[in-house]
Motif scaffolding. Structure first.
Motif, PDB file in Angstrom:
ATOM      1  N   THR A 137       1.784   9.658   2.778  1.00 36.49           N
ATOM      2  CA  THR A 137       3.125   9.682   3.573  1.00 36.49           C
ATOM      3  C   THR A 137       4.581   9.411   3.624  1.00 36.49           C
ATOM      4  O   THR A 137       5.056   9.607   4.333  1.00 36.49           O
ATOM      5  CB  THR A 137       2.624   9.879   5.254  1.00 36.49           C
ATOM      6  OG1 THR A 137       2.509   8.964   5.315  1.00 36.49           O
ATOM      7  CG2 THR A 137       1.221  10.928   5.687  1.00 36.49           C
ATOM      8  N   SER A 138       3.994   8.709   2.089  1.00 39.52           N
ATOM      9  CA  SER A 138       5.777   7.412   1.885  1.00 39.52           C
ATOM     10  C   SER A 138       6.785   8.484   2.618  1.00 39.52           C
ATOM     11  O   SER A 138       8.025   7.967   2.739  1.00 39.52           O
ATOM     12  CB  SER A 138       5.437   7.333   0.888  1.00 39.52           C
ATOM     13  OG  SER A 138       5.935   8.641  -0.282  1.00 39.52           O
TER      14      SER A 138
ATOM     15  N   LEU B 129       1.543   7.671  11.588  1.00 41.73           N
ATOM     16  CA  LEU B 129       2.341   8.577  10.632  1.00 41.73           C
ATOM     17  C   LEU B 129       1.313   9.902  10.111  1.00 41.73           C
ATOM     18  O   LEU B 129       1.886   9.948   9.654  1.00 41.73           O
ATOM     19  CB  LEU B 129       3.691   8.017  10.333  1.00 41.73           C
ATOM     20  CG  LEU B 129       4.429   8.222   8.965  1.00 41.73           C
ATOM     21  CD1 LEU B 129       4.349   9.312   9.791  1.00 41.73           C
ATOM     22  CD2 LEU B 129       4.626   7.389   8.459  1.00 41.73           C
ATOM     23  N   GLN B 130       0.377   8.935   9.790  1.00 35.71           N
ATOM     24  CA  GLN B 130      -0.459  10.115   8.368  1.00 35.71           C
ATOM     25  C   GLN B 130      -1.781  11.090   9.223  1.00 35.71           C
ATOM     26  O   GLN B 130      -1.410  11.963   9.220  1.00 35.71           O
ATOM     27  CB  GLN B 130      -1.734   8.853   8.387  1.00 35.71           C
ATOM     28  CG  GLN B 130      -0.346   7.834   6.065  1.00 35.71           C
ATOM     29  CD  GLN B 130      -2.034   6.930   6.056  1.00 35.71           C
ATOM     30  OE1 GLN B 130      -2.954   6.833   6.217  1.00 35.71           O
ATOM     31  NE2 GLN B 130      -1.249   5.687   5.145  1.00 35.71           N
TER      32      GLN B 130
ATOM     33  N   CYS C 235       0.630   5.777  -0.822  1.00 36.78           N
ATOM     34  CA  CYS C 235       0.400   6.911   0.053  1.00 36.78           C
ATOM     35  C   CYS C 235       0.750   8.134   0.666  1.00 36.78           C
ATOM     36  O   CYS C 235       1.761   8.557   0.123  1.00 36.78           O
ATOM     37  CB  CYS C 235       1.586   5.968   1.363  1.00 36.78           C
ATOM     38  SG  CYS C 235       1.889   6.437   3.077  1.00 36.78           S
TER      39      CYS C 235
ATOM     40  N   VAL D 156       9.532   3.416   7.795  1.00 33.33           N
ATOM     41  CA  VAL D 156       9.584   1.760   8.215  1.00 33.33           C
ATOM     42  C   VAL D 156      10.688   1.568   7.311  1.00 33.33           C
ATOM     43  O   VAL D 156      10.639   2.270   6.228  1.00 33.33           O
ATOM     44  CB  VAL D 156       7.793   1.632   7.250  1.00 33.33           C
ATOM     45  CG1 VAL D 156       8.290  -0.036   6.797  1.00 33.33           C
ATOM     46  CG2 VAL D 156       6.971   1.608   7.982  1.00 33.33           C
TER      47      VAL D 156
ATOM     48  N   SER E 126       0.963  -1.292  -0.104  1.00 27.11           N
ATOM     49  CA  SER E 126      -0.107  -0.192   0.648  1.00 27.11           C
ATOM     50  C   SER E 126       0.766   1.063   0.157  1.00 27.11           C
ATOM     51  O   SER E 126       0.187   2.449   0.582  1.00 27.11           O
ATOM     52  CB  SER E 126      -0.704   0.025   1.049  1.00 27.11           C
ATOM     53  OG  SER E 126      -0.195   0.399   2.641  1.00 27.11           O
ATOM     54  N   CYS E 127       2.367   0.912  -0.200  1.00 29.20           N
ATOM     55  CA  CYS E 127       3.322   2.022  -0.366  1.00 29.20           C
ATOM     56  C   CYS E 127       2.940   3.668  -1.409  1.00 29.20           C
ATOM     57  O   CYS E 127       2.790   4.517  -1.176  1.00 29.20           O
ATOM     58  CB  CYS E 127       4.849   1.929   0.064  1.00 29.20           C
ATOM     59  SG  CYS E 127       4.672   1.511   1.829  1.00 29.20           S
TER      60      CYS E 127
ATOM     61  N   TYR F 144       0.999   1.805  12.879  1.00 26.65           N
ATOM     62  CA  TYR F 144       1.871   2.545  12.494  1.00 26.65           C
ATOM     63  C   TYR F 144       1.219   3.294  11.804  1.00 26.65           C
ATOM     64  O   TYR F 144       1.734   4.771  11.270  1.00 26.65           O
ATOM     65  CB  TYR F 144       3.179   1.987  11.921  1.00 26.65           C
ATOM     66  CG  TYR F 144       3.981   3.385  11.197  1.00 26.65           C
ATOM     67  CD1 TYR F 144       5.151   3.879  12.346  1.00 26.65           C
ATOM     68  CD2 TYR F 144       4.672   3.247  10.578  1.00 26.65           C
ATOM     69  CE1 TYR F 144       6.002   4.290  11.859  1.00 26.65           C
ATOM     70  CE2 TYR F 144       5.343   4.347   9.907  1.00 26.65           C
ATOM     71  CZ  TYR F 144       5.927   4.519  10.585  1.00 26.65           C
ATOM     72  OH  TYR F 144       7.178   5.881  10.172  1.00 26.65           O
ATOM     73  N   CYS F 145       0.946   3.221  10.027  1.00 31.13           N
ATOM     74  CA  CYS F 145       0.617   3.982   9.120  1.00 31.13           C
ATOM     75  C   CYS F 145      -0.531   5.142   9.802  1.00 31.13           C
ATOM     76  O   CYS F 145      -0.217   6.103   9.108  1.00 31.13           O
ATOM     77  CB  CYS F 145       0.144   3.254   7.620  1.00 31.13           C
ATOM     78  SG  CYS F 145       1.077   1.499   7.291  1.00 31.13           S
TER      79      CYS F 145
ATOM     80  N   CYS G 145       7.776   8.642   5.930  1.00 29.35           N
ATOM     81  CA  CYS G 145       7.480   7.332   6.708  1.00 29.35           C
ATOM     82  C   CYS G 145       9.163   6.220   6.663  1.00 29.35           C
ATOM     83  O   CYS G 145      10.383   6.386   6.611  1.00 29.35           O
ATOM     84  CB  CYS G 145       6.975   6.087   5.566  1.00 29.35           C
ATOM     85  SG  CYS G 145       6.733   4.227   6.395  1.00 29.35           S
TER      86      CYS G 145
ATOM     87  N   HIS H  78       4.069  -5.405   9.325  1.00 19.33           N
ATOM     88  CA  HIS H  78       3.466  -3.921   9.527  1.00 19.33           C
ATOM     89  C   HIS H  78       3.233  -3.646  11.326  1.00 19.33           C
ATOM     90  O   HIS H  78       2.864  -5.181  11.876  1.00 19.33           O
ATOM     91  CB  HIS H  78       2.264  -3.322   9.187  1.00 19.33           C
ATOM     92  CG  HIS H  78       2.208  -3.175   7.575  1.00 19.33           C
ATOM     93  ND1 HIS H  78       3.488  -1.722   7.494  1.00 19.33           N
ATOM     94  CD2 HIS H  78       2.384  -3.401   6.028  1.00 19.33           C
ATOM     95  CE1 HIS H  78       3.338  -1.175   6.305  1.00 19.33           C
ATOM     96  NE2 HIS H  78       2.619  -2.304   5.853  1.00 19.33           N
TER      97      HIS H  78
HETATM   98  S1  SF4 Z   1       2.733   4.638   6.265  1.00 23.17           S
HETATM   99 FE1  SF4 Z   1       4.705   3.790   5.584  1.00 23.17          FE
HETATM  100  S2  SF4 Z   1       4.616   1.321   5.437  1.00 23.17           S
HETATM  101 FE2  SF4 Z   1       2.551   2.443   5.706  1.00 23.17          FE
HETATM  102  S3  SF4 Z   1       1.521   3.150   3.694  1.00 23.17           S
HETATM  103 FE3  SF4 Z   1       3.184   4.803   3.901  1.00 23.17          FE
HETATM  104  S4  SF4 Z   1       5.220   4.562   3.026  1.00 23.17           S
HETATM  105 FE4  SF4 Z   1       4.749   2.272   3.591  1.00 23.17          FE
END
Ligand code: SF4
Length: 96
Positions: A35-36, A62-63, A33, A41, A29-30, A58-59, A39, A54
């Motif tokens: 917020t990649s 972060l978003q 995304c 990760v 799913s990155c 977390y995702c 990120c 995962h």
């Molecule tokens: S937050 Fe990071 S791990 Fe999660 S979908 Fe986005 S890029 Fe991928």
């Protein structure tokens, strides 16, 4: 995640398997995304004994964090439009 040793060098088969498993289990799913670029990760943070997984939530966290941070920065810049320039000028003067 051993990828070789000092006697035989890099194990490219092992490296390929690690990257393939990471892409399959973590990166699905990155690409969509928003917020990649923020990120954190990486292979080490999502590796468990039995493969890549995962970190729960977390995702989304972060978003949400990124959205709140962007809102805070925007509010600060609305109150003080020169803030970013002042910060960057101060930074570059301090490091030069
Ligand atoms: S937050 Fe990071 S791990 Fe999660 S979908 Fe986005 S890029 Fe991928």
């Amino acid at each position: 995640m051993p990828i070789g040793n000092v006697d035989t060098g890099l194990d490219f088969h092992a490296i390929t398997e690690i990257i393939s498993a990471y892409n399959e289990h973590i990166c699905k799913s990155c690409s969509g995304c928003n917020t990649s670029r923020l990120c954190g990760v990486c292979y080490a943070t999502v590796r468990k004994d039995n493969g890549f997984h995962h970190v729960n939530g977390y995702c989304h966290a972060l978003q949400l964090y990124s959205k709140n941070m962007l809102s805070e920065i925007t509010s600060l810049l609305e109150k003080n439009p020169a803030l970013m320039e002042n910060i960057t000028v101060d930074y570059y003067q301090a490091v030069s």
